[in-house]
Scaffold this motif. Structure first.
Motif, short mmCIF file in Angstrom:
data_model
loop_
_atom_site.label_atom_id
_atom_site.label_comp_id
_atom_site.label_asym_id
_atom_site.label_seq_id
_atom_site.Cartn_x
_atom_site.Cartn_y
_atom_site.Cartn_z
N ARG A 57 0.85 -1.19 0.00
CA ARG A 57 0.00 0.00 0.00
C ARG A 57 0.88 1.24 0.00
O ARG A 57 1.85 1.31 0.75
N VAL A 58 0.52 2.23 -0.82
CA VAL A 58 1.12 3.56 -0.72
C VAL A 58 -0.03 4.52 -0.48
O VAL A 58 -0.96 4.61 -1.29
N ILE A 59 -0.01 5.16 0.68
CA ILE A 59 -1.15 5.97 1.12
C ILE A 59 -0.74 7.44 1.22
O ILE A 59 0.32 7.77 1.74
N TYR A 60 -1.62 8.29 0.72
CA TYR A 60 -1.47 9.72 0.91
C TYR A 60 -2.70 10.22 1.67
O TYR A 60 -3.83 9.96 1.27
N PHE A 61 -2.49 10.93 2.78
CA PHE A 61 -3.56 11.53 3.56
C PHE A 61 -3.70 12.99 3.18
O PHE A 61 -2.72 13.74 3.20
N GLY A 62 -4.91 13.42 2.85
CA GLY A 62 -5.16 14.81 2.48
C GLY A 62 -6.64 15.09 2.49
O GLY A 62 -7.39 14.45 3.23
N TYR A 63 -7.09 16.01 1.66
CA TYR A 63 -8.52 16.28 1.56
C TYR A 63 -8.82 16.95 0.22
O TYR A 63 -7.94 17.55 -0.39
N ASN A 91 1.19 -5.16 -8.13
CA ASN A 91 1.62 -5.43 -6.76
C ASN A 91 1.58 -4.19 -5.86
O ASN A 91 2.14 -4.20 -4.76
N LEU A 92 0.92 -3.14 -6.34
CA LEU A 92 0.86 -1.88 -5.60
C LEU A 92 -0.59 -1.41 -5.48
O LEU A 92 -1.35 -1.48 -6.44
N TRP A 93 -0.94 -0.92 -4.29
CA TRP A 93 -2.28 -0.39 -4.06
C TRP A 93 -2.15 1.07 -3.63
O TRP A 93 -1.91 1.37 -2.47
N PRO A 94 -2.27 2.02 -4.57
CA PRO A 94 -2.21 3.44 -4.21
C PRO A 94 -3.55 3.92 -3.64
O PRO A 94 -4.61 3.64 -4.21
N ILE A 95 -3.46 4.64 -2.53
CA ILE A 95 -4.68 5.02 -1.78
C ILE A 95 -4.60 6.48 -1.35
O ILE A 95 -3.55 6.95 -0.89
N SER A 159 2.58 16.17 5.01
CA SER A 159 2.47 15.63 3.66
C SER A 159 3.56 14.58 3.43
O SER A 159 4.72 14.92 3.20
N TYR A 160 3.15 13.31 3.54
CA TYR A 160 4.04 12.17 3.35
C TYR A 160 3.32 11.10 2.53
O TYR A 160 2.09 11.03 2.52
N PHE A 161 4.11 10.25 1.91
CA PHE A 161 3.60 9.03 1.30
C PHE A 161 3.95 7.89 2.26
O PHE A 161 5.12 7.73 2.62
N TYR A 162 2.96 7.13 2.69
CA TYR A 162 3.14 6.07 3.67
C TYR A 162 3.07 4.72 2.96
O TYR A 162 2.08 4.43 2.29
N PHE A 163 4.10 3.91 3.14
CA PHE A 163 4.16 2.58 2.52
C PHE A 163 3.87 1.54 3.60
O PHE A 163 4.57 1.47 4.60
N LEU A 164 2.81 0.74 3.36
CA LEU A 164 2.37 -0.23 4.36
C LEU A 164 2.37 -1.64 3.81
O LEU A 164 2.07 -1.86 2.63
N GLU A 165 2.63 -2.59 4.70
CA GLU A 165 2.43 -4.00 4.39
C GLU A 165 0.93 -4.27 4.46
O GLU A 165 0.17 -3.48 5.03
N PRO A 166 0.47 -5.41 3.94
CA PRO A 166 -0.96 -5.71 3.95
C PRO A 166 -1.61 -5.67 5.34
O PRO A 166 -2.78 -5.32 5.47
N ASP A 167 -0.85 -6.01 6.39
CA ASP A 167 -1.43 -5.99 7.74
C ASP A 167 -1.46 -4.60 8.36
O ASP A 167 -1.87 -4.43 9.51
N GLY A 168 -0.99 -3.58 7.61
CA GLY A 168 -1.00 -2.21 8.11
C GLY A 168 0.31 -1.75 8.72
O GLY A 168 0.42 -0.60 9.15
N THR A 169 1.30 -2.62 8.76
CA THR A 169 2.61 -2.24 9.31
C THR A 169 3.27 -1.20 8.40
O THR A 169 3.38 -1.41 7.19
N LEU A 170 3.69 -0.10 9.00
CA LEU A 170 4.39 0.95 8.24
C LEU A 170 5.81 0.48 7.96
O LEU A 170 6.55 0.14 8.88
N VAL A 171 6.19 0.44 6.67
CA VAL A 171 7.55 0.03 6.32
C VAL A 171 8.42 1.22 5.96
O VAL A 171 9.63 1.17 6.14
#
Length: 195
Positions: A57-63, A91-95, A159-171
């Motif tokens: 997972r690559v997650i961006y938090f914003g609005y 193999n990537l889930w951008p969110i 403002s960060y891009f967060y990379f997570l494993e499937p279980d939610g662990t921040l890598v």
């Protein structure tokens, strides 16, 4: 007879408590409690931590009302996604997760994310879920009232891009950048580790 009075008293108490919670003006009492990983995108509930979905997972938090940093960051993420090959994309889930659930409905978040790239999934949670996710990953955000503005308020945020494993662990997390190659290199490195 005594047993019936006890049942009646319990039922009356439960009814009064329910009426207080439902009629309360306190949104924390009225809002149902959901696990932080079950968010909404469009008309669907989505499990952010679905371990059967092995994608990074690559997650961006914003609005969606963000005037500058969110659209810029999502455009950078989109540019990075365009640099990846099909196997990497699979193999990537951008969110995109909104920090403004009051205005950003699940439909609005989904539509906003899709504007930048068809693979980016926009999600909305409740206020409680948003706060819990922000605390878990160290996302700083604060609502700032805007006097004499049609927007009424802004959401100042990190403002960060967060990379997570499937279980939610921040890598890993990558700070806001205007260079999509930094995101590409991070994705390639993390995907090569997991394969």
């Amino acid at each position: 007879m005594k047993f019936q009075w006890i049942v009646l008293a319990l039922a009356l108490s439960a009814g009064l408590i329910t009426q207080y919670i439902v009629g309360s003006k306190d949104p924390a009492l009225a809002e149902a409690s959901y696990p932080i990983n079950i968010l909404e995108s469009g008309q669907e509930a989505v499990d952010l931590y679905d371990e059967e979905d092995s994608r990074l997972r690559v997650i961006y938090f914003g609005y969606t009302h963000c005037p500058d940093v969110c659209p810029t960051s999502l455009a950078v993420l989109s540019a990075a996604l365009k640099e990846l090959d099909n196997k990497q994309l699979e193999n990537l889930w951008p969110i995109f997760i909104t920090l403004d659930p009051d205005r950003d409905t699940p439909e609005k978040s989904a539509e906003y994310a899709q504007y930048f790239h068809k693979n980016i999934i926009g999600m909305t949670g409740t206020e409680q879920q948003t706060k819990a996710l922000a605390e878990k990953y160290g996302v700083l955000y604060m609502r700032t009232e805007l006097k004499d503005s049609a927007l009424e308020y802004a959401v100042d945020h990190s403002s960060y891009f967060y990379f997570l494993e499937p279980d939610g662990t921040l890598v890993e997390k990558v700070q806001h950048t205007l260079n999509p190659q930094i995101i590409v290199e991070t994705i390639e490195r993390l995907l090569s580790k997991s394969s």
